[in-house]
Motif scaffolding. Structure first.
Motif, PDB file in Angstrom:
ATOM      1  N   ASP A 143       0.754  -1.236   0.126  1.00 41.60           N
ATOM      2  CA  ASP A 143      -0.138   0.144   0.072  1.00 41.60           C
ATOM      3  C   ASP A 143       0.723   1.212   0.073  1.00 41.60           C
ATOM      4  O   ASP A 143       0.517   2.358   0.433  1.00 41.60           O
ATOM      5  N   GLY A 144       2.066   1.257  -0.783  1.00 35.80           N
ATOM      6  CA  GLY A 144       2.983   2.203  -0.626  1.00 35.80           C
ATOM      7  C   GLY A 144       2.503   3.222  -1.538  1.00 35.80           C
ATOM      8  O   GLY A 144       1.724   3.286  -2.404  1.00 35.80           O
ATOM      9  N   ILE A 145       3.286   4.696  -1.326  1.00 36.15           N
ATOM     10  CA  ILE A 145       2.814   5.827  -1.650  1.00 36.15           C
ATOM     11  C   ILE A 145       3.876   6.487  -2.728  1.00 36.15           C
ATOM     12  O   ILE A 145       5.185   6.236  -2.263  1.00 36.15           O
ATOM     13  N   CYS A 146       3.782   6.935  -3.745  1.00 35.02           N
ATOM     14  CA  CYS A 146       4.702   7.563  -4.746  1.00 35.02           C
ATOM     15  C   CYS A 146       4.315   9.171  -4.739  1.00 35.02           C
ATOM     16  O   CYS A 146       3.111   9.443  -4.882  1.00 35.02           O
ATOM     17  N   LEU A 147       5.267  10.028  -4.388  1.00 36.06           N
ATOM     18  CA  LEU A 147       4.717  11.578  -4.408  1.00 36.06           C
ATOM     19  C   LEU A 147       5.704  12.044  -5.545  1.00 36.06           C
ATOM     20  O   LEU A 147       6.944  11.808  -5.537  1.00 36.06           O
ATOM     21  N   VAL A 148       4.988  12.320  -6.484  1.00 35.28           N
ATOM     22  CA  VAL A 148       5.483  12.823  -7.726  1.00 35.28           C
ATOM     23  C   VAL A 148       5.478  14.328  -8.153  1.00 35.28           C
ATOM     24  O   VAL A 148       4.256  14.874  -8.068  1.00 35.28           O
ATOM     25  N   SER A 149       6.399  15.122  -7.870  1.00 31.31           N
ATOM     26  CA  SER A 149       6.238  16.513  -8.188  1.00 31.31           C
ATOM     27  C   SER A 149       6.905  16.744  -9.689  1.00 31.31           C
ATOM     28  O   SER A 149       7.965  16.145  -9.856  1.00 31.31           O
ATOM     29  N   PHE A 150       6.420  17.910 -10.361  1.00 30.85           N
ATOM     30  CA  PHE A 150       6.889  18.077 -11.593  1.00 30.85           C
ATOM     31  C   PHE A 150       6.419  19.313 -12.197  1.00 30.85           C
ATOM     32  O   PHE A 150       5.435  19.750 -11.547  1.00 30.85           O
ATOM     33  N   SER A 151       7.066  19.973 -13.238  1.00 27.53           N
ATOM     34  CA  SER A 151       6.489  20.970 -14.054  1.00 27.53           C
ATOM     35  C   SER A 151       6.654  20.661 -15.500  1.00 27.53           C
ATOM     36  O   SER A 151       7.492  19.568 -15.885  1.00 27.53           O
ATOM     37  N   HIS A 152       5.926  21.356 -16.289  1.00 24.33           N
ATOM     38  CA  HIS A 152       6.124  20.879 -17.524  1.00 24.33           C
ATOM     39  C   HIS A 152       7.231  21.641 -18.270  1.00 24.33           C
ATOM     40  O   HIS A 152       7.038  22.878 -18.420  1.00 24.33           O
ATOM     41  N   HIS A 153       8.404  21.293 -18.706  1.00 27.99           N
ATOM     42  CA  HIS A 153       9.494  21.950 -19.291  1.00 27.99           C
ATOM     43  C   HIS A 153       9.206  22.186 -20.496  1.00 27.99           C
ATOM     44  O   HIS A 153       9.808  23.383 -20.997  1.00 27.99           O
ATOM     45  N   GLN A 154       8.596  21.432 -21.240  1.00 23.36           N
ATOM     46  CA  GLN A 154       7.976  21.819 -22.673  1.00 23.36           C
ATOM     47  C   GLN A 154       6.659  21.700 -22.686  1.00 23.36           C
ATOM     48  O   GLN A 154       6.016  20.566 -22.917  1.00 23.36           O
ATOM     49  N   PRO A 155       5.872  22.871 -22.650  1.00 21.19           N
ATOM     50  CA  PRO A 155       4.538  23.028 -22.617  1.00 21.19           C
ATOM     51  C   PRO A 155       3.984  21.985 -23.784  1.00 21.19           C
ATOM     52  O   PRO A 155       2.707  21.496 -23.683  1.00 21.19           O
ATOM     53  N   ALA A 156       4.621  22.073 -24.952  1.00 28.76           N
ATOM     54  CA  ALA A 156       3.980  21.344 -26.109  1.00 28.76           C
ATOM     55  C   ALA A 156       3.738  19.983 -25.980  1.00 28.76           C
ATOM     56  O   ALA A 156       3.118  19.350 -26.726  1.00 28.76           O
ATOM     57  N   LEU A 157       4.456  19.355 -24.865  1.00 30.65           N
ATOM     58  CA  LEU A 157       4.632  18.055 -24.596  1.00 30.65           C
ATOM     59  C   LEU A 157       3.900  17.656 -23.255  1.00 30.65           C
ATOM     60  O   LEU A 157       4.138  16.474 -22.777  1.00 30.65           O
ATOM     61  N   LYS A 158       3.004  18.257 -22.912  1.00 29.88           N
ATOM     62  CA  LYS A 158       2.273  18.051 -21.639  1.00 29.88           C
ATOM     63  C   LYS A 158       1.770  16.921 -21.723  1.00 29.88           C
ATOM     64  O   LYS A 158       1.533  16.236 -20.716  1.00 29.88           O
ATOM     65  N   GLU A 159       1.146  16.310 -22.799  1.00 30.18           N
ATOM     66  CA  GLU A 159       0.234  15.092 -22.792  1.00 30.18           C
ATOM     67  C   GLU A 159       1.259  14.039 -22.501  1.00 30.18           C
ATOM     68  O   GLU A 159       0.941  13.103 -22.032  1.00 30.18           O
ATOM     69  N   ARG A 160       2.317  14.331 -23.083  1.00 29.77           N
ATOM     70  CA  ARG A 160       3.455  12.916 -22.969  1.00 29.77           C
ATOM     71  C   ARG A 160       4.098  12.867 -21.568  1.00 29.77           C
ATOM     72  O   ARG A 160       4.270  12.064 -20.841  1.00 29.77           O
ATOM     73  N   ASP A 161       4.102  14.213 -21.037  1.00 30.94           N
ATOM     74  CA  ASP A 161       4.275  14.074 -19.350  1.00 30.94           C
ATOM     75  C   ASP A 161       3.158  13.361 -18.720  1.00 30.94           C
ATOM     76  O   ASP A 161       3.605  12.645 -17.935  1.00 30.94           O
ATOM     77  N   LEU A 162       2.086  13.750 -18.768  1.00 32.56           N
ATOM     78  CA  LEU A 162       1.048  13.396 -18.322  1.00 32.56           C
ATOM     79  C   LEU A 162       0.720  11.895 -18.712  1.00 32.56           C
ATOM     80  O   LEU A 162       0.041  11.285 -17.761  1.00 32.56           O
ATOM     81  N   ASN A 163       1.255  11.418 -19.394  1.00 36.96           N
ATOM     82  CA  ASN A 163       0.961  10.026 -19.944  1.00 36.96           C
ATOM     83  C   ASN A 163       1.795   9.133 -18.605  1.00 36.96           C
ATOM     84  O   ASN A 163       1.339   7.736 -18.487  1.00 36.96           O
ATOM     85  N   PHE A 164       2.779   9.395 -18.127  1.00 36.37           N
ATOM     86  CA  PHE A 164       3.328   8.854 -17.089  1.00 36.37           C
ATOM     87  C   PHE A 164       2.199   8.426 -16.016  1.00 36.37           C
ATOM     88  O   PHE A 164       2.284   7.285 -15.689  1.00 36.37           O
ATOM     89  N   PHE A 165       1.115   9.049 -15.867  1.00 38.24           N
ATOM     90  CA  PHE A 165      -0.065   8.666 -14.825  1.00 38.24           C
ATOM     91  C   PHE A 165      -0.796   7.669 -15.300  1.00 38.24           C
ATOM     92  O   PHE A 165      -1.319   6.814 -14.681  1.00 38.24           O
ATOM     93  N   THR A 166      -0.950   7.772 -16.865  1.00 43.49           N
ATOM     94  CA  THR A 166      -1.721   6.689 -17.437  1.00 43.49           C
ATOM     95  C   THR A 166      -0.996   5.433 -17.523  1.00 43.49           C
ATOM     96  O   THR A 166      -1.671   4.294 -17.055  1.00 43.49           O
ATOM     97  N   ILE A 167       0.249   5.260 -17.440  1.00 42.54           N
ATOM     98  CA  ILE A 167       0.991   4.088 -17.430  1.00 42.54           C
ATOM     99  C   ILE A 167       0.843   3.629 -15.931  1.00 42.54           C
ATOM    100  O   ILE A 167       0.717   2.460 -15.813  1.00 42.54           O
TER     101      ILE A 167
END
Length: 157
Positions: A84-108
């Motif tokens: 029941d472990g936790i991951c705390l994931v902090s981030f910002s979008h370094h390249q706003p045009a690639l925002k969806e690819r960043d967010l794909n991390f959470f889909t995976i």
């Protein structure tokens, strides 16, 4: 990192601080040995491998823009976390045009590894260090996100 540890703990105050390299996707046995050694040292706990101790919390800072490494990083998190472990994931979008690819991390994380997003926090209070470009939405690059991911007992191997 070793310099930072030595600076912050100059008198070996915390013997359970360990610093060493790890390549995402590599075997996690060295990471797991650290917590097992600390558990044994501080609790005189001699668990066998069937009840090996894993991590309760993993902090990921500024990693989601490494798109090609998402699965490797998530696999390592999955392998190192308690049921029941936790991951705390902090981030910002370094390249706003690639925002969806960043967010794909959470889909995976959800679809391939069984993590649930239990909280999302956003703040827009930071000044840009490197400046804005004409194509940037000013709030995209100055936003910092924190997602809390939890692995549930039913989903962990």
């Amino acid at each position: 990192m070793k310099k930072n540890v030595n600076f912050n703990y100059p008198n070996d105050e915390y013997k359970n601080v360990n610093v060493f390299g790890h390549l995402w996707g590599d075997d996690v046995q060295n990471l797991i040995k650290v917590i097992q050694n600390n558990e044994n040292e501080f609790n005189n706990n001699n668990n066998d491998d069937s009840e090996r101790e894993l991590y309760d919390l993993i902090l990921l800072a500024d990693c989601v823009f490494f798109h090609s490494e998402h699965k490797k990083l998530l696999q390592n998190c999955y392998d190192c976390l308690n049921k029941d472990g936790i991951c705390l994931v902090s981030f910002s979008h370094h390249q706003p045009a690639l925002k969806e690819r960043d967010l794909n991390f959470f889909t995976i994380a959800k679809n391939d590894f069984g993590f649930n997003i239990i909280e999302k926090i956003t703040t827009n209070e930071f000044e840009l260090i490197h400046g804005e470009t004409d194509h940037d939405n000013p709030n995209t690059r100055r936003s910092v996100y924190l997602y809390v991911l939890q692995l549930t007992k039913e989903q962990n191997k």
